[in-house]
Design an enzyme around this catalytic site. Structure first.
Site, PDB file in Angstrom:
ATOM      1  N   LYS A   1      13.585 -69.201 117.036  1.00  0.00           N
ATOM      2  CA  LYS A   1      13.662 -70.653 116.879  1.00  0.00           C
ATOM      3  C   LYS A   1      12.232 -71.161 116.850  1.00  0.00           C
ATOM      4  CE  LYS A   1      14.440 -74.950 119.185  1.00  0.00           C
ATOM      5  NZ  LYS A   1      14.919 -75.716 120.328  1.00  0.00           N
TER       6      LYS A   1
ATOM      7  N   GLY B   1      15.026 -83.738 124.578  1.00  0.00           N
ATOM      8  CA  GLY B   1      15.278 -84.167 125.950  1.00  0.00           C
ATOM      9  C   GLY B   1      15.469 -85.658 126.126  1.00  0.00           C
TER      10      GLY B   1
ATOM     11  N   ALA C   1      18.252 -80.871 119.322  1.00  0.00           N
ATOM     12  CA  ALA C   1      17.501 -81.831 120.148  1.00  0.00           C
ATOM     13  C   ALA C   1      18.043 -83.246 120.070  1.00  0.00           C
ATOM     14  CB  ALA C   1      16.011 -81.856 119.805  1.00  0.00           C
ATOM     15  N   GLY C   2      17.989 -83.898 121.217  1.00  0.00           N
ATOM     16  CA  GLY C   2      18.316 -85.309 121.303  1.00  0.00           C
ATOM     17  C   GLY C   2      19.706 -85.617 121.806  1.00  0.00           C
TER      18      GLY C   2
ATOM     19  N   ASN D   1      20.355 -78.506 125.317  1.00  0.00           N
ATOM     20  CA  ASN D   1      20.008 -77.934 126.608  1.00  0.00           C
ATOM     21  C   ASN D   1      20.086 -78.988 127.710  1.00  0.00           C
ATOM     22  OD1 ASN D   1      18.827 -76.669 128.852  1.00  0.00           O
ATOM     23  ND2 ASN D   1      17.198 -75.736 127.727  1.00  0.00           N
ATOM     24  N   THR D   2      19.178 -79.984 127.627  1.00  0.00           N
ATOM     25  CA  THR D   2      19.059 -80.945 128.721  1.00  0.00           C
ATOM     26  C   THR D   2      20.364 -81.688 129.011  1.00  0.00           C
ATOM     27  OG1 THR D   2      16.777 -81.250 128.007  1.00  0.00           O
ATOM     28  CG2 THR D   2      17.620 -82.827 129.596  1.00  0.00           C
TER      29      THR D   2
END
Lengths: 278, 66
Positions: free
Chosen positions: A111, A172, A203-204, A225-226
């Site tokens: 990635k 994040g 992301a986001g 992830n977050t």
């Protein structure tokens, strides 16, 4: 139109076939145990990992790999923390070396993240393109973290990226997809004459509806992830993300109705026993 | 002689191999990758690769990330 009755609808990324369309990160959990459980709840088969200096002092510190079943998950090493193309190439090679040692199938991909600054963590498009070219030449299957700019996305694909992964919003940030139109144009450009070319929103994501929305737009998968790791209840959120991925994908395949300004009755107009307003 | 190991100065005997150094550090090389002066050293070369004065060595592993 033929109806797809099969439930098998894998995500194909280069030579990798994944049954889940959700890719989940391994960072920021309260504990390795919590991470393990959240990954299991999410239903993912592919997890991202970062490459960092071995801490040489506290040798008794646990290693992430003690908590990951490398038979179960395909690891996807990232180049997070790289701000130069050449650094990303170095880190990608180090990741490949570790995964070769683990005999994990993820050894042949990366990635790619080449970031521009620490405040926005937005990708540097020029450096990302340069690193993509170098990594493709070195035999990697490159999954490119990108902005949602359709022109950059197209250039990355032309450079040989296995997948382009536009950000919904900054890493994040939990803002979801800020510009759906750009994601739509990315999809149109990247899949033009190549409908199976995989596009992943990376992301986001803040919550489950962000994932469903992305999948409903027709992206092939979501990487997050977050949103799970920092949810108040990460395990429950992991479940929500799994369901949202499946719901969004099914809704996309089912084909939504067009939006209309005015109402259309669901019950028949014929045979009503009451007076109707004009 | 001195080398720079993960950004910190470290005293090692001349002619130490990467494999010997990892051994001294009690590190399991299955979980690691090693870079010498910004060039990857594959694990099959750890035994033969000898360190020299002022070498910069990076020993990395996997950590949680997104």
């Amino acid at each position: 139109m033929e109806t797809e009755t099969t439930t098998a609808d894998p995500l194909v990324l280069g030579t990798h076939t994944l049954q889940s369309r959700l890719i989940v990160g391994t960072g920021k959990y309260a504990s390795y145990t919590q991470m393990q459980e959240a990954l299991a709840e999410s239903g993912t088969e592919c997890i991202t990992v970062a490459i960092r200096r071995e801490r040489l002092i506290d040798a008794d510190g646990n290693n992430l790999l003690d908590f990951i079943d490398t038979q179960r998950y395909t690891l996807l090493p990232n180049t997070a923390g790289c701000f130069q193309a050449d650094d990303a190439v170095r880190v990608a090679r180090l990741g490949r070396e570790i995964l070769l040692g683990l005999e994990n199938p993820g050894a042949d991909w990366v990635k790619l993240e080449v970031l521009a600054d620490t405040k926005t963590l937005l990708p540097d498009p020029v450096a990302t393109l340069e690193a993509t070219e170098k990594l493709v030449a070195d035999g990697f299957q490159v999954l490119c973290y990108s902005s949602d700019d359709p022109i950059v996305a197209r250039r990355l694909k032309e450079a040989g990226a296995t997948s382009v992964m536009p950000a919904g919003s900054p890493i994040g940030s939990g803002q979801g997809i800020l510009n759906e139109n750009n994601i739509r144009i990315c999809l149109e450009y990247l899949k033009e004459g190549d409908p199976d070319y995989p596009v992943i929103v990376d992301a986001g994501v803040g919550t489950a509806s962000d994932v469903s929305r992305a999948m409903e737009l027709g992206v092939d998968g979501v990487l997050l992830n977050t949103a799970v790791a920092h949810a108040q209840d990460p395990l429950r959120m992991a479940t929500a993300m799994r369901l949202a991925t499946e719901a969004g994908r099914s809704a996309y395949l089912a084909g939504r109705i067009p939006r209309k300004l005015y109402a259309t009755a669901s019950s028949p107009a014929e045979g009503v026993i009451t007076d109707q307003p004009r | 002689m001195q080398i720079l190991l993960n950004g910190e100065l470290r005293e090692v005997k001349p002619q130490t191999s990467i494999a010997e150094l990892l051994d001294q550090l009690q590190l399991d090389n299955r979980y690691l990758a090693v870079e010498l002066n910004q060039q990857l050293v594959p694990r099959q070369e750890h035994a033969s690769a000898r360190l020299a004065e002022d070498d910069r060595l990076e020993v990395v592993t996997l950590v949680g990330g997104g």
